[in-house]
Design a protein around this motif. Structure first.
Motif, PDB file in Angstrom:
ATOM      1  N   HIS A 174      46.053  34.240 -56.025  1.00  0.00           N
ATOM      2  CA  HIS A 174      46.953  35.016 -56.868  1.00  0.00           C
ATOM      3  C   HIS A 174      47.688  36.019 -55.990  1.00  0.00           C
ATOM      4  O   HIS A 174      47.086  36.678 -55.149  1.00  0.00           O
ATOM      5  CB  HIS A 174      46.172  35.758 -57.946  1.00  0.00           C
ATOM      6  N   ALA A 175      48.998  36.127 -56.205  1.00  0.00           N
ATOM      7  CA  ALA A 175      49.810  37.140 -55.530  1.00  0.00           C
ATOM      8  C   ALA A 175      50.735  37.743 -56.569  1.00  0.00           C
ATOM      9  O   ALA A 175      51.277  37.032 -57.420  1.00  0.00           O
ATOM     10  CB  ALA A 175      50.615  36.516 -54.398  1.00  0.00           C
ATOM     11  N   GLU A 176      50.865  39.056 -56.520  1.00  0.00           N
ATOM     12  CA  GLU A 176      51.812  39.702 -57.416  1.00  0.00           C
ATOM     13  C   GLU A 176      52.280  41.002 -56.796  1.00  0.00           C
ATOM     14  O   GLU A 176      51.654  41.549 -55.900  1.00  0.00           O
ATOM     15  CB  GLU A 176      51.237  39.911 -58.805  1.00  0.00           C
ATOM     16  N   GLN A 177      53.404  41.462 -57.312  1.00  0.00           N
ATOM     17  CA  GLN A 177      53.993  42.701 -56.845  1.00  0.00           C
ATOM     18  C   GLN A 177      54.304  43.555 -58.071  1.00  0.00           C
ATOM     19  O   GLN A 177      54.836  43.036 -59.056  1.00  0.00           O
ATOM     20  CB  GLN A 177      55.272  42.389 -56.069  1.00  0.00           C
ATOM     21  N   ARG A 178      53.961  44.838 -57.990  1.00  0.00           N
ATOM     22  CA  ARG A 178      54.230  45.751 -59.104  1.00  0.00           C
ATOM     23  C   ARG A 178      54.800  47.051 -58.562  1.00  0.00           C
ATOM     24  O   ARG A 178      54.350  47.549 -57.530  1.00  0.00           O
ATOM     25  CB  ARG A 178      52.952  46.096 -59.858  1.00  0.00           C
ATOM     26  N   ARG A 208      60.955  55.385 -56.658  1.00  0.00           N
ATOM     27  CA  ARG A 208      60.368  55.525 -57.999  1.00  0.00           C
ATOM     28  C   ARG A 208      58.849  55.534 -57.985  1.00  0.00           C
ATOM     29  O   ARG A 208      58.225  55.543 -59.029  1.00  0.00           O
ATOM     30  CB  ARG A 208      60.878  54.407 -58.901  1.00  0.00           C
ATOM     31  N   GLY A 209      58.233  55.494 -56.802  1.00  0.00           N
ATOM     32  CA  GLY A 209      56.774  55.479 -56.715  1.00  0.00           C
ATOM     33  C   GLY A 209      56.304  54.636 -55.550  1.00  0.00           C
ATOM     34  O   GLY A 209      56.520  54.973 -54.401  1.00  0.00           O
ATOM     35  N   CYS A 210      55.680  53.512 -55.861  1.00  0.00           N
ATOM     36  CA  CYS A 210      55.101  52.656 -54.834  1.00  0.00           C
ATOM     37  C   CYS A 210      55.217  51.192 -55.258  1.00  0.00           C
ATOM     38  O   CYS A 210      54.903  50.846 -56.400  1.00  0.00           O
ATOM     39  CB  CYS A 210      53.623  53.022 -54.648  1.00  0.00           C
ATOM     40  N   LEU A 211      55.633  50.365 -54.335  1.00  0.00           N
ATOM     41  CA  LEU A 211      55.649  48.931 -54.556  1.00  0.00           C
ATOM     42  C   LEU A 211      54.314  48.401 -54.032  1.00  0.00           C
ATOM     43  O   LEU A 211      53.997  48.548 -52.844  1.00  0.00           O
ATOM     44  CB  LEU A 211      56.812  48.296 -53.804  1.00  0.00           C
ATOM     45  N   VAL A 212      53.515  47.838 -54.929  1.00  0.00           N
ATOM     46  CA  VAL A 212      52.189  47.352 -54.574  1.00  0.00           C
ATOM     47  C   VAL A 212      52.217  45.832 -54.537  1.00  0.00           C
ATOM     48  O   VAL A 212      52.611  45.183 -55.508  1.00  0.00           O
ATOM     49  CB  VAL A 212      51.125  47.817 -55.597  1.00  0.00           C
ATOM     50  N   ASP A 213      51.837  45.277 -53.399  1.00  0.00           N
ATOM     51  CA  ASP A 213      51.658  43.833 -53.263  1.00  0.00           C
ATOM     52  C   ASP A 213      50.165  43.567 -53.246  1.00  0.00           C
ATOM     53  O   ASP A 213      49.418  44.195 -52.492  1.00  0.00           O
ATOM     54  CB  ASP A 213      52.278  43.326 -51.956  1.00  0.00           C
ATOM     55  N   ASN A 268      39.690  36.232 -49.243  1.00  0.00           N
ATOM     56  CA  ASN A 268      40.702  37.050 -48.581  1.00  0.00           C
ATOM     57  C   ASN A 268      41.413  37.861 -49.652  1.00  0.00           C
ATOM     58  O   ASN A 268      41.822  37.313 -50.670  1.00  0.00           O
ATOM     59  CB  ASN A 268      41.735  36.177 -47.854  1.00  0.00           C
ATOM     60  N   ASN A 269      41.540  39.144 -49.401  1.00  0.00           N
ATOM     61  CA  ASN A 269      42.187  40.029 -50.365  1.00  0.00           C
ATOM     62  C   ASN A 269      42.959  41.092 -49.580  1.00  0.00           C
ATOM     63  O   ASN A 269      42.409  41.697 -48.664  1.00  0.00           O
ATOM     64  CB  ASN A 269      41.110  40.653 -51.246  1.00  0.00           C
ATOM     65  N   VAL A 270      44.228  41.281 -49.940  1.00  0.00           N
ATOM     66  CA  VAL A 270      45.053  42.274 -49.260  1.00  0.00           C
ATOM     67  C   VAL A 270      45.838  43.064 -50.300  1.00  0.00           C
ATOM     68  O   VAL A 270      46.436  42.488 -51.219  1.00  0.00           O
ATOM     69  CB  VAL A 270      46.053  41.616 -48.267  1.00  0.00           C
ATOM     70  N   TRP A 271      45.831  44.377 -50.146  1.00  0.00           N
ATOM     71  CA  TRP A 271      46.666  45.290 -50.922  1.00  0.00           C
ATOM     72  C   TRP A 271      47.649  45.929 -49.937  1.00  0.00           C
ATOM     73  O   TRP A 271      47.227  46.436 -48.904  1.00  0.00           O
ATOM     74  CB  TRP A 271      45.840  46.413 -51.520  1.00  0.00           C
ATOM     75  N   THR A 272      48.933  45.934 -50.275  1.00  0.00           N
ATOM     76  CA  THR A 272      49.942  46.599 -49.455  1.00  0.00           C
ATOM     77  C   THR A 272      50.685  47.603 -50.330  1.00  0.00           C
ATOM     78  O   THR A 272      51.085  47.273 -51.449  1.00  0.00           O
ATOM     79  CB  THR A 272      50.931  45.572 -48.856  1.00  0.00           C
ATOM     80  N   PHE A 273      50.868  48.808 -49.807  1.00  0.00           N
ATOM     81  CA  PHE A 273      51.490  49.911 -50.543  1.00  0.00           C
ATOM     82  C   PHE A 273      52.760  50.341 -49.811  1.00  0.00           C
ATOM     83  O   PHE A 273      52.680  50.878 -48.711  1.00  0.00           O
ATOM     84  CB  PHE A 273      50.518  51.086 -50.656  1.00  0.00           C
ATOM     85  N   THR A 274      53.909  50.121 -50.428  1.00  0.00           N
ATOM     86  CA  THR A 274      55.192  50.427 -49.798  1.00  0.00           C
ATOM     87  C   THR A 274      55.890  51.531 -50.589  1.00  0.00           C
ATOM     88  O   THR A 274      56.087  51.392 -51.805  1.00  0.00           O
ATOM     89  CB  THR A 274      56.084  49.169 -49.766  1.00  0.00           C
ATOM     90  N   PRO A 275      56.278  52.626 -49.920  1.00  0.00           N
ATOM     91  CA  PRO A 275      56.975  53.701 -50.637  1.00  0.00           C
ATOM     92  C   PRO A 275      58.262  53.199 -51.271  1.00  0.00           C
ATOM     93  O   PRO A 275      58.950  52.336 -50.721  1.00  0.00           O
ATOM     94  CB  PRO A 275      57.300  54.727 -49.536  1.00  0.00           C
ATOM     95  N   ASP A 276      58.572  53.746 -52.444  1.00  0.00           N
ATOM     96  CA  ASP A 276      59.785  53.426 -53.182  1.00  0.00           C
ATOM     97  C   ASP A 276      60.240  54.734 -53.828  1.00  0.00           C
ATOM     98  O   ASP A 276      59.395  55.549 -54.188  1.00  0.00           O
ATOM     99  CB  ASP A 276      59.464  52.363 -54.255  1.00  0.00           C
TER     100      ASP A 276
END
Length: 153
Positions: free
Chosen positions: A4-8, A97-102, A87-95
């Motif tokens: 599963h992969a998603e971005q929020r 409006r907050g944070c783009l989480v992959d 395998n599990n990865v969380w990525t946090f990218t500044p935006d």
């Protein structure tokens, strides 16, 4: 082999969301199916934890090594337990409006019975898990005060 992969886009800072995900010891308080978490060791860059998950009649404990690349990435590597791999990865990218989480997870149980059982509820389970982290952010940090903040959940 559920993957599963998603971005929020979430209306909190990368640092806040990183801290929530890195707080593995608190998972049983809010994460569906996580019934126990034991931190075996922890440094600034890494932790080793045993997690016990339960769904239906199944209860399984596994050990993972979690790399903490503050504040942008958390990588989970499987060490021991009922999986062939995890395998599990969380990525946090500044935006603005907050944070783009992959979020990405890929695993396979050794047991066909477990694999078949989780396959039925996997996608819904992952959605519930991600939503639980968003609710935890609201409960921990309150309503975001970021202008134009957006939460997709």
């Amino acid at each position: 082999m559920p993957t599963h992969a998603e971005q929020r886009l979430i209306a909190y800072s990368p640092e806040q969301l990183f801290d929530l995900v890195a707080d593995v010891g608190a998972y049983p308080q809010f994460l569906p199916w996580c019934v126990k978490a034991v931190i075996k060791s922890r440094t600034e860059q890494e932790l080793v934890a045993d997690l016990t998950v339960g769904f239906g009649p199944f209860r399984e404990t596994f050990t993972s090594r979690v790399s903490l690349e503050r504040p942008h990435r958390i990588r989970v590597r499987y060490e021991k337990g009922p999986f062939r791999y995890l395998n599990n990865v969380w990525t946090f990218t500044p935006d603005p409006r907050g944070c783009l989480v992959d979020f990405f997870v890929d695993f396979e149980f050794r047991s066909r019975l477990l694999q078949n059982a989780i396959g039925v509820v996997f996608n819904e389970g992952v959605r519930l898990m991600v939503s639980a982290f968003i609710k935890r952010a609201r409960d921990t940090y309150g309503v975001s005060s970021q202008p134009g903040a957006v939460i997709r959940d």
